[in-house]
Design an enzyme around this catalytic site. Sequence first.
Site, PDB file in Angstrom:
ATOM      1  N   GLY A 280     -23.652 -12.639 -24.289  1.00 58.10           N
ATOM      2  CA  GLY A 280     -22.761 -13.019 -25.376  1.00 58.10           C
ATOM      3  C   GLY A 280     -23.177 -12.345 -26.669  1.00 58.10           C
ATOM      4  O   GLY A 280     -24.240 -11.729 -26.757  1.00 58.10           O
TER       5      GLY A 280
ATOM      6  N   GLY B  98     -23.935 -11.920 -30.977  1.00 49.04           N
ATOM      7  CA  GLY B  98     -24.541 -12.589 -32.113  1.00 49.04           C
ATOM      8  C   GLY B  98     -25.983 -13.009 -31.933  1.00 49.04           C
ATOM      9  O   GLY B  98     -26.666 -12.639 -30.976  1.00 49.04           O
TER      10      GLY B  98
ATOM     11  N   CYS C  14     -29.235 -11.637 -20.741  1.00 50.04           N
ATOM     12  CA  CYS C  14     -29.049 -11.182 -22.120  1.00 50.04           C
ATOM     13  C   CYS C  14     -29.130 -12.344 -23.112  1.00 50.04           C
ATOM     14  O   CYS C  14     -30.211 -12.865 -23.339  1.00 50.04           O
ATOM     15  CB  CYS C  14     -27.737 -10.400 -22.249  1.00 50.04           C
ATOM     16  SG  CYS C  14     -27.715  -9.292 -23.682  1.00 50.04           S
TER      17      CYS C  14
ATOM     18  N   GLN D 228     -32.325 -15.083 -23.971  1.00 48.22           N
ATOM     19  CA  GLN D 228     -32.867 -15.469 -25.272  1.00 48.22           C
ATOM     20  C   GLN D 228     -32.774 -16.977 -25.481  1.00 48.22           C
ATOM     21  O   GLN D 228     -33.692 -17.598 -26.029  1.00 48.22           O
ATOM     22  CB  GLN D 228     -32.103 -14.733 -26.378  1.00 48.22           C
ATOM     23  CG  GLN D 228     -32.238 -13.221 -26.308  1.00 48.22           C
ATOM     24  CD  GLN D 228     -31.149 -12.493 -27.068  1.00 48.22           C
ATOM     25  OE1 GLN D 228     -30.367 -13.103 -27.800  1.00 48.22           O
ATOM     26  NE2 GLN D 228     -31.066 -11.171 -26.889  1.00 48.22           N
TER      27      GLN D 228
ATOM     28  N   HIS E 168     -28.694  -6.038 -18.072  1.00 48.71           N
ATOM     29  CA  HIS E 168     -27.491  -6.436 -17.332  1.00 48.71           C
ATOM     30  C   HIS E 168     -27.558  -5.988 -15.869  1.00 48.71           C
ATOM     31  O   HIS E 168     -27.206  -4.852 -15.549  1.00 48.71           O
ATOM     32  CB  HIS E 168     -26.245  -5.843 -17.997  1.00 48.71           C
ATOM     33  CG  HIS E 168     -25.904  -6.485 -19.301  1.00 48.71           C
ATOM     34  ND1 HIS E 168     -25.043  -7.556 -19.402  1.00 48.71           N
ATOM     35  CD2 HIS E 168     -26.347  -6.243 -20.551  1.00 48.71           C
ATOM     36  CE1 HIS E 168     -24.960  -7.934 -20.666  1.00 48.71           C
ATOM     37  NE2 HIS E 168     -25.744  -7.155 -21.380  1.00 48.71           N
TER      38      HIS E 168
ATOM     39  N   GLU F  70     -25.604  -6.767 -13.589  1.00 49.16           N
ATOM     40  CA  GLU F  70     -24.240  -6.534 -13.083  1.00 49.16           C
ATOM     41  C   GLU F  70     -23.716  -5.165 -13.506  1.00 49.16           C
ATOM     42  O   GLU F  70     -22.633  -4.753 -13.080  1.00 49.16           O
ATOM     43  CB  GLU F  70     -23.299  -7.632 -13.581  1.00 49.16           C
ATOM     44  CG  GLU F  70     -22.791  -7.481 -14.999  1.00 49.16           C
ATOM     45  CD  GLU F  70     -23.806  -7.836 -16.079  1.00 49.16           C
ATOM     46  OE1 GLU F  70     -23.474  -7.691 -17.273  1.00 49.16           O
ATOM     47  OE2 GLU F  70     -24.938  -8.253 -15.742  1.00 49.16           O
TER      48      GLU F  70
END
Length: 359
Positions: free
Chosen positions: A220, A222, A247, A251, A332, A334
């Site tokens: 996601g 920000g 990702c 965090q 990632h 994927e």
Amino acid sequence: MSNRTLILEDGMVFEGKAFGASPSGVGEVVFQTGMTGYQEMLSDPSYCDQMIVLTNPLIGNYGVNRDDYETTRPLAKALIVREVCETPSNFRSTKALPEALDELGIPGLSGIDTRMLTRHLRSRGVMRGMLVDGEFVLEEVLETIVATPERRDQVERASTKSAVIIPGEGPRIVLVDFGAKLGITRELVRRGCEVVIVPHDATAKDVLRHEPNGVMLSNGPGDPKDVPSALTLIQELSSKVPIFGICLGHQLIALAHGADTFKLPFGHRGANHPVKDIRTGKVSITSQNHGYAVDETSLPGKSLEVTHIAINDGTVEGIKHSTLPIFSVQYHPEASPGPTDANDLFDEFMTLTHTGGNV
């Protein structure tokens, strides 16, 4: 093409040509080093409010098709390239990139020295910028950039608003959508999973009501510290169900267990980032898109162990819980776009959903 200019908050100016939609305000200017995959990049929700500078000099040569989008609502602020191809040649192409950008409402800028811009961002760090059509007064644009507040609602805008269920005969996985790429869902569906996609602000009760065999925490946009509700969710789920984070999800797992995160100078965005599994010594080439990282110095005493590190700068790329079936990676697996070296992490997660054991 009409004239269009990029102005950075430090006063640097890059004059080029317009394509795509009209400019739409201030965004964070970041660079991406992948040679292919511009359609997936544009539609990756993690680029919400960001102007993407592509370092590959020619973009758009294979066009755009309906199957390679990573979300139905792209949120990128702009696409900045050296040269845009208006006559693509590929059997899968259904339209040219400029036409697609116009339909998506994303402005484009071409004809600038993207090498110079990338070197500037590498030396100064990513910064905010603004696209302007036609003539402008530099001081007025800079004042606008400074006066525009930074948004903190990227995850809210990128997330689904209601639960979605994708039937399957295998384990039931709840995917918490912080701005999830469709590639994550595709990998779970490939493995026969029943996937329940829930909004970013779902509670532990909302998740457990589906009786999941595992929980995925998605990527996601920000700052992870802008999603405090996710920390409570993770803390309440940690002892109840296997968890795999990617990702931003990675965090958030760190923050939920007491560790810290920090903003990188210019982030990791590309399809060729080497990552080392420190348990086996194996190096994988990975697809990455993040501007924040887990602070390794904050991990001791937090029941979290480092499993993967970035070879380029030594930052944390993977962690696991010392006693619970929880693990995560910063990159990632994927892909979409990029290499699939790390795809077997989904198989590791499937093993956890069947056994409940640790990684």
